[in-house]
Motif scaffolding. Structure first.
Motif, PDB file in Angstrom:
ATOM      1  N   ARG A   1       0.812  -1.220   0.000  1.00  0.00           N
ATOM      2  CA  ARG A   1       0.000   0.000   0.000  1.00  0.00           C
ATOM      3  C   ARG A   1       0.839   1.261   0.000  1.00  0.00           C
ATOM      4  NH1 ARG A   1      -2.960  -3.131   4.242  1.00  0.00           N
ATOM      5  NH2 ARG A   1      -1.299  -2.294   5.503  1.00  0.00           N
ATOM      6  N   SER A   2       2.132   1.111   0.167  1.00  0.00           N
ATOM      7  CA  SER A   2       3.004   2.278   0.235  1.00  0.00           C
ATOM      8  C   SER A   2       3.093   2.964  -1.120  1.00  0.00           C
ATOM      9  CB  SER A   2       4.403   1.857   0.679  1.00  0.00           C
ATOM     10  OG  SER A   2       5.276   2.947   0.609  1.00  0.00           O
ATOM     11  N   THR A   3       3.039   4.272  -1.108  1.00  0.00           N
ATOM     12  CA  THR A   3       3.226   5.016  -2.353  1.00  0.00           C
ATOM     13  C   THR A   3       4.665   5.511  -2.446  1.00  0.00           C
ATOM     14  OG1 THR A   3       2.492   7.056  -1.306  1.00  0.00           O
ATOM     15  CG2 THR A   3       0.827   5.745  -2.457  1.00  0.00           C
ATOM     16  N   THR A   4       5.481   5.143  -1.476  1.00  0.00           N
ATOM     17  CA  THR A   4       6.868   5.590  -1.471  1.00  0.00           C
ATOM     18  C   THR A   4       7.781   4.606  -2.193  1.00  0.00           C
ATOM     19  OG1 THR A   4       6.436   6.631   0.653  1.00  0.00           O
ATOM     20  CG2 THR A   4       8.720   6.433  -0.009  1.00  0.00           C
ATOM     21  N   PHE A   5       7.724   3.329  -1.815  1.00  0.00           N
ATOM     22  CA  PHE A   5       8.594   2.322  -2.410  1.00  0.00           C
ATOM     23  C   PHE A   5       7.791   1.095  -2.791  1.00  0.00           C
ATOM     24  CE2 PHE A   5      11.294   4.654   0.599  1.00  0.00           C
ATOM     25  CZ  PHE A   5      12.238   5.142  -0.286  1.00  0.00           C
TER      26      PHE A   5
ATOM     27  N   PHE B   1      11.828   1.380  -7.718  1.00  0.00           N
ATOM     28  CA  PHE B   1      10.960   1.631  -6.564  1.00  0.00           C
ATOM     29  C   PHE B   1       9.732   2.476  -6.887  1.00  0.00           C
ATOM     30  CE2 PHE B   1      14.720   1.165  -3.440  1.00  0.00           C
ATOM     31  CZ  PHE B   1      14.341  -0.118  -3.091  1.00  0.00           C
ATOM     32  N   GLU B   2       9.677   3.111  -8.053  1.00  0.00           N
ATOM     33  CA  GLU B   2       8.545   3.993  -8.376  1.00  0.00           C
ATOM     34  C   GLU B   2       7.218   3.256  -8.221  1.00  0.00           C
ATOM     35  OE1 GLU B   2       9.117   5.317 -12.373  1.00  0.00           O
ATOM     36  OE2 GLU B   2      10.453   6.934 -11.771  1.00  0.00           O
ATOM     37  N   GLU B   3       6.234   3.980  -7.740  1.00  0.00           N
ATOM     38  CA  GLU B   3       4.907   3.389  -7.535  1.00  0.00           C
ATOM     39  C   GLU B   3       4.357   2.772  -8.822  1.00  0.00           C
ATOM     40  OE1 GLU B   3       0.418   4.620  -6.070  1.00  0.00           O
ATOM     41  OE2 GLU B   3       1.914   6.182  -6.364  1.00  0.00           O
ATOM     42  N   LYS B   4       4.546   3.436  -9.941  1.00  0.00           N
ATOM     43  CA  LYS B   4       4.039   2.926 -11.222  1.00  0.00           C
ATOM     44  C   LYS B   4       5.175   2.356 -12.073  1.00  0.00           C
ATOM     45  CE  LYS B   4      -0.199   4.684 -10.712  1.00  0.00           C
ATOM     46  NZ  LYS B   4      -1.456   4.046 -10.833  1.00  0.00           N
TER      47      LYS B   4
END
Length: 134
Positions: free
Chosen positions: A48-52, A102-105
């Motif tokens: 659920r993290s939007t960071t990594f 690591f980007e969310e997308k």
């Protein structure tokens, strides 16, 4: 004597260096033994993290394998530089590569640190016109 002969003469005294021995046998060994232990980040096991974003099955992502292979080969080359090799590796290779991974997308979009469930699809393509690259 022409320039080719002069160049050949100038190289007679230069001993050919054998290729440097690899520290890690392959990219999987590099990721397991070098990268993962030193590249620590807080990861949400549920993804659920939007960071990594990370996928434990990184080896199932073609883009990740390609990027991590390049990262490993750069590390192998730069690790023997006793002055700034590691600093250059972090600045020019590790940080940019890991930022993309690591980007969310990024390549692991849809995956979590525990499950492989990619959402990305290969780029769509149309064949180029005949003769374009001849």
């Amino acid at each position: 004597m022409n320039w080719e002969e002069e160049a050949a003469d100038g190289n007679e005294d230069v001993e050919e260096q054998p290729p440097a021995q690899l520290f890690y046998a392959n990219v999987a060994e590099f990721v397991t033994e070098q990268l993962a232990p030193v590249y620590r980040r807080q990861l949400d096991p549920a993804g659920r993290s939007t960071t990594f974003t990370w996928c434990a099955q990184w080896w199932r992502h073609e883009e990740a394998v390609s990027r991590l292979t390049g990262l490993w080969r750069a590390w192998e080359q730069l690790r023997t530089d006793p002055s700034t090799g590691l600093a250059v590796w972090w600045r020019d290779y590790a940080d940019p590569t890991m930022r993309v991974l690591f980007e969310e997308k990024g390549p692991f979009h849809g995956c979590t640190p525990r499950t492989h469930s990619p959402k990305g699809v290969p780029l769509t393509l149309e064949p180029p016109p005949d003769g374009l690259f001849d």
